[in-house]
Design a protein around this motif. Structure first.
Motif, PDB file in Angstrom:
ATOM      1  N   GLY A   7      -3.481  15.495  -0.683  1.00  0.00           N
ATOM      2  CA  GLY A   7      -3.795  16.516  -1.596  1.00  0.00           C
ATOM      3  C   GLY A   7      -4.396  15.768  -2.686  1.00  0.00           C
ATOM      4  N   LEU A   8      -3.902  16.077  -3.916  1.00  0.00           N
ATOM      5  CA  LEU A   8      -4.340  15.405  -4.932  1.00  0.00           C
ATOM      6  C   LEU A   8      -4.121  14.092  -5.490  1.00  0.00           C
ATOM      7  CD1 LEU A   8      -4.000  18.359  -7.447  1.00  0.00           C
ATOM      8  CD2 LEU A   8      -6.219  17.628  -6.609  1.00  0.00           C
ATOM      9  N   GLY A   9      -3.092  13.382  -4.761  1.00  0.00           N
ATOM     10  CA  GLY A   9      -2.602  12.087  -4.779  1.00  0.00           C
ATOM     11  C   GLY A   9      -3.942  11.104  -4.763  1.00  0.00           C
ATOM     12  N   ALA A  10      -3.676  10.013  -5.436  1.00  0.00           N
ATOM     13  CA  ALA A  10      -4.690   8.944  -5.174  1.00  0.00           C
ATOM     14  C   ALA A  10      -4.659   7.957  -4.079  1.00  0.00           C
ATOM     15  CB  ALA A  10      -4.705   8.077  -6.700  1.00  0.00           C
ATOM     16  N   SER A  26       3.093  13.259   0.688  1.00  0.00           N
ATOM     17  CA  SER A  26       4.643  13.131   0.914  1.00  0.00           C
ATOM     18  C   SER A  26       4.998  14.656   1.095  1.00  0.00           C
ATOM     19  CB  SER A  26       5.282  12.751  -0.385  1.00  0.00           C
ATOM     20  OG  SER A  26       4.801  13.404  -1.569  1.00  0.00           O
ATOM     21  N   VAL A  27       4.315  15.708   0.433  1.00  0.00           N
ATOM     22  CA  VAL A  27       4.566  17.043   0.433  1.00  0.00           C
ATOM     23  C   VAL A  27       4.359  17.510   1.935  1.00  0.00           C
ATOM     24  CG1 VAL A  27       4.136  19.417  -0.351  1.00  0.00           C
ATOM     25  CG2 VAL A  27       3.866  17.300  -1.929  1.00  0.00           C
ATOM     26  N   SER A  28       3.158  17.180   2.600  1.00  0.00           N
ATOM     27  CA  SER A  28       2.841  17.582   3.927  1.00  0.00           C
ATOM     28  C   SER A  28       3.795  16.901   4.860  1.00  0.00           C
ATOM     29  CB  SER A  28       1.519  17.359   4.333  1.00  0.00           C
ATOM     30  OG  SER A  28       0.856  16.282   4.063  1.00  0.00           O
TER      31      SER A  28
HETATM   32 MG    MG Z   1       0.203  15.669  -3.887  1.00  0.00          MG
END
Ligand code: MG
Ligand code: ATP
Length: 142
Positions: free
Chosen positions: A114-117, A125-127
């Protein structure tokens, strides 16, 4: 029918948009397939070790969240299927799982990242958490 209500976990990232496009392709198989798009705002916001639940911060976070969903309105309006958008608050993975259960979503579509760097890991972590805990199938787009 593969599924009757798809939940798209949408964070506005490149792969989040790819997940949305994939869900739309799946929904095109049958006009009766419904689609929920959920964007979760993390409130209270975590700054380092501190939890910040300041009211203005929450308002600002929700405002950006609404704008994120506003950007995909035309895309959703362009398909014949019934679509709904939701803003959730809290931990994204748990909120996604709760929404799917409460709304009888029988497929979750999301991005691998996602948006994490930090891009070292294959899954964010979300998926990771959703794929591990969901009782319904999870389609992870990469
Ligand atoms: Mg994220
Ligand atoms: P991390 O957040 O662990 O640093 P990351 O941002 O790269 O890593 P994830 O957050 O797991 O990766 O994002 C994977 C997918 O999960 C996204 O493509 C999106 O589909 C979904 N997702 C992530 N955050 C949210 C959110 N706040 N609301 C809705 N869906 C989200």
């Amino acid at each position: 029918m593969l599924c009757s209500r798809i939940l798209v976990a949408y964070d506005g990232s490149e792969l989040g948009n790819k997940a949305l496009k994939t869900a739309i392709e799946l929904a095109k198989a049958n006009e009766k397939i419904e689609m929920d798009v959920l964007h979760v705002v993390e409130v209270p916001v975590l700054y380092g070790e501190f939890l910040v639940a300041e009211p203005n911060l929450r308002e600002t976070a929700l405002k950006y969240g609404k704008e994120t969903l506003e950007q995909i309105k035309d895309t959703l309006d362009a398909i014949p299927n019934k679509t709904r958008t939701f803003i959730g608050e809290g931990q994204p993975a748990q909120t996604i799982l709760d929404h799917a259960q409460a709304n009888d979503c029988d497929l979750i579509v999301m991005g691998s990242r996602g948006l994490g760097a930090f891009k070292e890991l294959f899954l964010g972590s979300v998926s990771h958490n959703v794929a591990q805990q969901s009782p319904v199938p999870v389609f992870i787009v990469k």
